[in-house]
Motif scaffolding. Structure first.
Motif, mmCIF file in Angstrom:
data_model
loop_
_atom_site.group_PDB
_atom_site.id
_atom_site.type_symbol
_atom_site.label_atom_id
_atom_site.label_comp_id
_atom_site.label_asym_id
_atom_site.label_seq_id
_atom_site.Cartn_x
_atom_site.Cartn_y
_atom_site.Cartn_z
ATOM 1 N N THR A 564 -16.010 0.667 -28.854
ATOM 2 C CA THR A 564 -16.114 0.391 -30.289
ATOM 3 C C THR A 564 -14.923 0.962 -31.052
ATOM 4 O OG1 THR A 564 -17.472 2.381 -30.602
ATOM 5 C CG2 THR A 564 -18.625 0.300 -30.238
ATOM 6 N N VAL A 565 -14.425 2.111 -30.611
ATOM 7 C CA VAL A 565 -13.246 2.695 -31.253
ATOM 8 C C VAL A 565 -12.014 1.845 -30.957
ATOM 9 C CG1 VAL A 565 -11.735 4.713 -31.358
ATOM 10 C CG2 VAL A 565 -14.208 5.030 -31.224
ATOM 11 N N GLN A 566 -11.879 1.408 -29.707
ATOM 12 C CA GLN A 566 -10.759 0.529 -29.351
ATOM 13 C C GLN A 566 -10.764 -0.722 -30.226
ATOM 14 O OE1 GLN A 566 -11.431 -0.347 -25.224
ATOM 15 N NE2 GLN A 566 -10.905 1.696 -24.502
ATOM 16 N N HIS A 567 -11.920 -1.336 -30.328
ATOM 17 C CA HIS A 567 -12.059 -2.562 -31.112
ATOM 18 C C HIS A 567 -11.691 -2.323 -32.575
ATOM 19 C CE1 HIS A 567 -14.496 -5.437 -33.538
ATOM 20 N NE2 HIS A 567 -14.084 -6.297 -32.623
ATOM 21 N N ALA A 568 -12.182 -1.210 -33.138
ATOM 22 C CA ALA A 568 -11.927 -0.918 -34.552
ATOM 23 C C ALA A 568 -10.449 -0.647 -34.805
ATOM 24 C CB ALA A 568 -12.765 0.285 -34.979
ATOM 25 N N ALA A 569 -9.805 0.145 -33.935
ATOM 26 C CA ALA A 569 -8.383 0.466 -34.117
ATOM 27 C C ALA A 569 -7.514 -0.789 -34.002
ATOM 28 C CB ALA A 569 -7.951 1.513 -33.100
ATOM 29 N N LEU A 570 -7.836 -1.652 -33.046
ATOM 30 C CA LEU A 570 -7.088 -2.901 -32.898
ATOM 31 C C LEU A 570 -7.306 -3.814 -34.102
ATOM 32 C CD1 LEU A 570 -7.743 -3.577 -29.108
ATOM 33 C CD2 LEU A 570 -5.528 -3.049 -30.150
ATOM 34 N N SER A 571 -8.522 -3.801 -34.659
ATOM 35 C CA SER A 571 -8.795 -4.595 -35.864
ATOM 36 C C SER A 571 -7.916 -4.127 -37.015
ATOM 37 C CB SER A 571 -10.272 -4.458 -36.268
ATOM 38 O OG SER A 571 -11.125 -4.950 -35.267
ATOM 39 N N ALA A 572 -7.795 -2.821 -37.168
ATOM 40 C CA ALA A 572 -6.968 -2.276 -38.245
ATOM 41 C C ALA A 572 -5.504 -2.663 -38.046
ATOM 42 C CB ALA A 572 -7.121 -0.757 -38.300
ATOM 43 N N LEU A 573 -4.989 -2.539 -36.821
ATOM 44 C CA LEU A 573 -3.594 -2.902 -36.547
ATOM 45 C C LEU A 573 -3.353 -4.389 -36.790
ATOM 46 C CD1 LEU A 573 -2.935 -0.773 -33.334
ATOM 47 C CD2 LEU A 573 -1.887 -0.445 -35.598
ATOM 48 N N ARG A 574 -4.308 -5.207 -36.409
ATOM 49 C CA ARG A 574 -4.160 -6.650 -36.638
ATOM 50 C C ARG A 574 -4.019 -6.952 -38.124
ATOM 51 N NH1 ARG A 574 -6.625 -10.787 -38.615
ATOM 52 N NH2 ARG A 574 -6.501 -12.881 -37.659
ATOM 53 N N ASN A 575 -4.888 -6.376 -38.948
ATOM 54 C CA ASN A 575 -4.821 -6.622 -40.389
ATOM 55 C C ASN A 575 -3.516 -6.096 -40.987
ATOM 56 O OD1 ASN A 575 -7.314 -7.760 -40.150
ATOM 57 N ND2 ASN A 575 -8.387 -6.287 -41.450
ATOM 58 N N LEU A 576 -3.087 -4.924 -40.534
ATOM 59 C CA LEU A 576 -1.846 -4.344 -41.047
ATOM 60 C C LEU A 576 -0.629 -5.193 -40.693
ATOM 61 C CD1 LEU A 576 -2.541 -0.586 -40.209
ATOM 62 C CD2 LEU A 576 -2.394 -1.576 -42.506
ATOM 63 N N ALA A 577 -0.713 -5.956 -39.610
ATOM 64 C CA ALA A 577 0.433 -6.751 -39.141
ATOM 65 C C ALA A 577 0.568 -8.089 -39.863
ATOM 66 C CB ALA A 577 0.304 -7.000 -37.639
ATOM 67 N N ILE A 578 -0.347 -8.412 -40.748
ATOM 68 C CA ILE A 578 -0.292 -9.728 -41.401
ATOM 69 C C ILE A 578 0.887 -9.864 -42.369
ATOM 70 C CG2 ILE A 578 -1.524 -11.267 -42.981
ATOM 71 C CD1 ILE A 578 -4.126 -10.399 -41.589
ATOM 72 N N PRO A 579 1.161 -8.898 -43.264
ATOM 73 C CA PRO A 579 2.318 -9.059 -44.166
ATOM 74 C C PRO A 579 3.632 -9.169 -43.373
ATOM 75 C CG PRO A 579 0.888 -7.300 -44.934
ATOM 76 C CD PRO A 579 0.418 -7.658 -43.568
ATOM 77 N N VAL A 580 4.500 -10.076 -43.788
ATOM 78 C CA VAL A 580 5.757 -10.324 -43.061
ATOM 79 C C VAL A 580 6.591 -9.057 -42.943
ATOM 80 C CG1 VAL A 580 7.904 -11.650 -43.086
ATOM 81 C CG2 VAL A 580 5.763 -12.736 -43.773
ATOM 82 N N VAL A 581 6.654 -8.269 -44.025
ATOM 83 C CA VAL A 581 7.526 -7.089 -44.017
ATOM 84 C C VAL A 581 7.030 -6.006 -43.074
ATOM 85 C CG1 VAL A 581 8.356 -7.475 -46.367
ATOM 86 C CG2 VAL A 581 6.306 -6.099 -46.004
ATOM 87 N N ASN A 582 5.757 -6.066 -42.674
ATOM 88 C CA ASN A 582 5.206 -5.034 -41.791
ATOM 89 C C ASN A 582 5.477 -5.299 -40.321
ATOM 90 O OD1 ASN A 582 4.201 -3.619 -43.923
ATOM 91 N ND2 ASN A 582 2.033 -4.006 -43.509
ATOM 92 N N LYS A 583 5.736 -6.553 -39.961
ATOM 93 C CA LYS A 583 5.809 -6.919 -38.549
ATOM 94 C C LYS A 583 6.930 -6.175 -37.823
ATOM 95 C CE LYS A 583 4.029 -11.525 -39.604
ATOM 96 N NZ LYS A 583 2.648 -11.367 -39.162
ATOM 97 N N ALA A 584 8.126 -6.243 -38.358
ATOM 98 C CA ALA A 584 9.261 -5.590 -37.703
ATOM 99 C C ALA A 584 9.058 -4.083 -37.634
ATOM 100 C CB ALA A 584 10.553 -5.919 -38.447
ATOM 101 N N LYS A 585 8.508 -3.488 -38.700
ATOM 102 C CA LYS A 585 8.268 -2.039 -38.727
ATOM 103 C C LYS A 585 7.273 -1.646 -37.636
ATOM 104 C CE LYS A 585 8.972 -1.778 -43.741
ATOM 105 N NZ LYS A 585 8.310 -1.547 -45.050
ATOM 106 N N MET A 586 6.227 -2.422 -37.485
ATOM 107 C CA MET A 586 5.207 -2.104 -36.487
ATOM 108 C C MET A 586 5.722 -2.327 -35.072
ATOM 109 S SD MET A 586 1.781 -3.558 -38.437
ATOM 110 C CE MET A 586 0.645 -3.034 -37.152
ATOM 111 N N LEU A 587 6.548 -3.359 -34.896
ATOM 112 C CA LEU A 587 7.146 -3.583 -33.576
ATOM 113 C C LEU A 587 8.088 -2.447 -33.213
ATOM 114 C CD1 LEU A 587 7.805 -7.418 -33.852
ATOM 115 C CD2 LEU A 587 6.317 -6.317 -32.157
ATOM 116 N N SER A 588 8.843 -1.978 -34.189
ATOM 117 C CA SER A 588 9.765 -0.856 -33.943
ATOM 118 C C SER A 588 8.993 0.424 -33.625
ATOM 119 C CB SER A 588 10.645 -0.623 -35.173
ATOM 120 O OG SER A 588 11.456 -1.747 -35.423
#
Length: 795
Positions: A564-588
């Motif tokens: 359940t923790v894995q699922h929740a953390a991945l859900s948060a990362l998925r939502n955070l990755a939606i804005p275009v400006v966040n993608k490169a920062k998160m990949l880095s």
């Protein structure tokens, strides 16, 4: 977070102050203060807990340190004499792993008298109350002898035990027992038989006095053995007589209703009560002014309705609910004890009447009962029994969507939060939680609860319970943190608590993520996922380091981690990755690598969020898409998951990620990796999806494959029958314009392959395409003209 609808079980004791005893409810029931000083009775979450005799504690300490156990409990304080059979001791140890010392009578002591005995015919188990003795010292507690042959499975036997025990304890300590050391002996069978015979002829030649004596005899017999006495009453045919005795003019009417209420505590007696025609006269009695008659009538109707469709339907036909709602409305502002008792019984009656019946619940809602009950809660918040009955009623009604809309127009949020702040006991908080949960599904009420200060209460509970290993505290921590997450599902309530990323609530939630408590880790990650529902919030959180916190959390759960923790953390990362400006920062920051550690997971919820996170990360990120697309282990896992027919979400996301790797990388290496891993057939199947967006993504990816690596993919495309599928899509009038357009683009690319070109010409595509030249969508019409020309040239 759902709330289990509650029921008020049949009221047990024949005195004037009963509100009922719940069977199978998820909480402890509060009884009048006088009774609580002598004996605590409750039904909640465990089975039994009895203070063993000879507890080495002073009396004053025992008063405050009685056992706090959940389901079906008896809490004994002071002088407890408990006779427990060997079978019950074994049962206790098996189910509760508790040691219970038997305190049987020692030699020379009087053997206790059998006051209550009920058996379950199915398994010959049962409970016997042997005696309740009045203490010699007025400040002491009464002693009670119980013998239990278990396990006792029948809920009705438990209900009988609770009701009779409380009645006997109360009776043993009342003033009329001044010089007696025990309650009255059992009613003789002959006396009971005589009373039943007299009642059968009462309409012709019995006086009021003899009638009252008969009813007293029945009530005493019911108090001592309800089930057996009820069976005798049924067999005697007296129930039919009661219908004629239920008149406002009779001085015995209240006692008749009382007998019916006691009889109807047994499931097998409810239908006979209906069949005997008791409902219409009982409902008519609701119009009288005598409070004792109203009280007993409310009990009788409530008990007949308990778990009985026939009883509820009969009360509905007679219009009983409408009269009771009017009574509650008129009594609502009265705070005298008699009115509060009556209100408690009427609320319980409506609860039993409508429990687990959407039609009757809707009926009560349409009668306007919700604003009345909310007003009742505010006025009578000092009356524990009435307050709890209101909460039970709220929990019963709050599941219906129409009720939430009505609740939203009241001050229910303010009243519940105010009540919650006063509570100390876990059971009371749990009751309020179970009303809050369904109500908080409504966005308007979410905001009202936030504005009423519920969040601060929840955060305080979390702080107090986070380090505790007590079962109640762990449960309270979970409920509070879950409710906190639920409040964040509303856009307005979430934004109010976010406060531009500087809100104290948001900061407290961030502190949950590195916690050692899995529950707080889960709630913290889910809260971040809910805060990350608009671009502004996402950008702020990524810029302020939340990504690293989430990756650290995932690292703690890679090996045999909490799903359940894995699922929740991945859900948060998925939502955070939606804005275009966040993608490169998160990949880095290394998010892709952190997520790939969970490729081995066999849990569909984790797989689903893993796929979604990667798909969000590579959107318009060519380099990242190419790097992931050349990862053979990843692609092979995707192809495997594309066949996960038991998990449609995982299968769909796997197909979409395969397509995204091609579309965003436009890389020949990626295409070759996917072809070699057997992914082409899944992309072709995806083109037939019921979802237009997935169809379109598949067609674009296939067009890129045909344009960049047609020779490599030729055989797989042919085996997957792509040409036939494209013909079907173009011929289908229901196909969306973009589907027709991209299908024609793909046809033009496929004719570069000789075997695929032959298939195209063999299926008369020219005829289908020529019809599309007149398509209402200009882009489709133009592409049809170009495709027609290309097909004509190639032919």
């Amino acid at each position: 977070m759902g709330v289990v609808a509650r029921r008020v079980a049949p009221a047990a004791c024949p005195g004037p102050a009963r509100s009922g005893f719940p069977q199978g409810a998820n909480r402890a029931q509060q009884y009048p203060a006088a009774a609580r000083l002598k004996c605590y009775l409750a039904c909640s979450r465990a089975l039994f807990h009895i203070h063993p005799a000879g507890v080495d504690k002073p009396l004053s300490l025992l008063r405050e340190s009685h056992a706090q156990v959940s389901l079906g409990q008896l809490r004994w304080m002071g002088r407890s004499k408990v006779h427990i059979t060997d079978s019950f001791k074994l049962w206790m140890m098996k189910f509760l792993s508790l040691r219970v010392n038997s305190a049987a009578p020692s030699e020379g002591q009087d053997q206790p008298q059998d006051l209550f005995n009920t058996k379950d015919a199915a398994d010959n188990t049962g409970i016997t109350i042997l005696a309740v003795e009045k203490p010699q010292n007025p400040k002491s507690f009464p002693a009670c002898w119980i013998q239990i042959d278990g396990p006792v499975k029948s809920k009705h036997i438990w209900g009988d035990l609770f009701g009779h025990l409380l009645f006997l304890v109360n009776q043993s300590t009342e003033a009329q027992c001044d010089n007696a050391n025990a309650i009255q002996p059992p009613v003789a069978k002959n006396n009971l038989s005589d009373a039943l015979k007299k009642l059968k002829i009462t309409t012709t030649d019995s006086t009021a006095d003899s009638l009252e004596g008969c009813l007293d005899c029945l009530l005493q017999a019911l108090a001592q053995n309800n089930m057996e006495t009820s069976e005798k009453i049924q067999k005697s045919g007296v129930l039919q007589v009661f219908a004629s005795l239920l008149t406002p003019q009779s001085s015995c009417t209240a006692k008749v209703a009382n007998v019916i209420a006691e009889v109807a505590r047994n499931e097998f007696m409810r239908n006979p009560c209906v069949d005997a025609g008791l409902i219409p006269p009982l409902v008519q009695l609701l119009n009288c002014k005598d409070q004792e008659v109203l009280l007993q009538t409310g009990r009788a109707l409530g008990n007949i309705c308990y778990d009985s469709h026939e009883g509820r339907n009969a009360v509905d036909r007679a219009g009983g609910a409408h009269i009771v709602v009017d009574h509650i409305r008129s009594l609502c502002s009265k705070t005298d004890p008699a009115s509060e008792k009556l209100l408690t019984v009427f609320c319980g009656m409506l609860m039993n009447y409508s429990n687990e019946n959407d039609t009757l619940q809707s009926q009560l809602i349409n009668m306007g009962v919700i604003p009345t009950l909310v007003k009742l809660l505010g006025i009578h918040c000092q009356n524990a029994a009435l307050t709890e009955m209101c909460l039970v009623a709220f929990g019963n009604l709050a599941e219906l969507e129409s009720s939430k809309e009505q609740f939203a127009y009241t001050n229910i949020a303010e009243e519940l939060v105010k009540l919650f702040k006063k509570q100390i006991e876990h059971d009371k908080k749990e009751m309020i939680f179970e009303v809050l949960a369904p109500l908080a599904e409504n966005d308007v009420i979410k905001l009202q609860l936030v504005e009423a200060g519920l969040v601060e209460c929840l955060l305080e509970i979390v702080q107090k319970t986070v380090d505790s290993d007590k079962e109640d505290d762990i449960a309270e921590l979970k409920t509070a943190s879950d409710l906190m997450v639920l409040l964040l599902l509303g856009d307005e309530s979430m934004q109010k608590l976010f406060e531009g990323g500087k809100g104290s609530v948001f900061q407290r939630v961030l502190s949950w993520i590195p916690s050692n408590s899995h529950q707080l880790q889960l709630a913290g990650a889910l809260a971040i996922a809910n805060f990350a529902r608009n671009d502004g919030n996402c950008i702020h959180m990524v810029d302020n380091g939340i990504v690293q916190k989430l990756m650290d959390l995932l690292d703690r759960h890679v090996e045999d981690g909490n799903v359940t923790v894995q699922h929740a953390a991945l859900s948060a990362l998925r939502n955070l990755a939606i804005p275009v400006v966040n993608k490169a920062k998160m990949l880095s920051a290394g998010v892709a690598e952190a997520v790939l550690k969970f490729l081995r997971s066999e849990m569909p919820p984790v797989q689903f969020k893993l796929l979604g996170t990667l798909r969000m990360l590579i959107d318009a990120q060519a380099e990242a898409a190419e790097q992931l697309g050349k990862n053979v282990k990843l692609v092979e896992r995707l192809v495997e998951w594309c066949e996960a027919k038991d998990h449609a979400g995982v299968m769909g996301e796997s197909n979409r990620l395969l397509s995204a790797l091609i579309r965003h990388s436009k890389s020949k290496d990626v295409i070759r990796t996917i072809v070699q891993s057997g992914g082409i057939k899944h992309l072709v199947t995806m083109a037939t999806s019921e979802h237009v967006i997935m169809q379109n993504e598949a067609l674009v990816a296939l067009a890129l494959i045909a344009a960049l690596e047609l020779v490599t993919a030729e055989k797989d495309l042919e085996n997957a029958q792509l040409v036939q599928i494209l013909h079907r899509l173009l011929s289908d009038d229901r196909s969306a314009p973009e589907i027709k357009y991209n299908s024609m683009v793909l046809i033009c690319a496929l004719i570069g392959s000789e075997p695929l070109q032959k298939e195209v010409h063999s299926m008369a595509f020219l005829e289908v395409v020529s019809k599309l030249r007149s398509h209402e969508n200009k882009t489709v019409a133009q592409q049809a003209s170009l495709t027609e020309q290309r097909l004509a040239v190639e032919s």
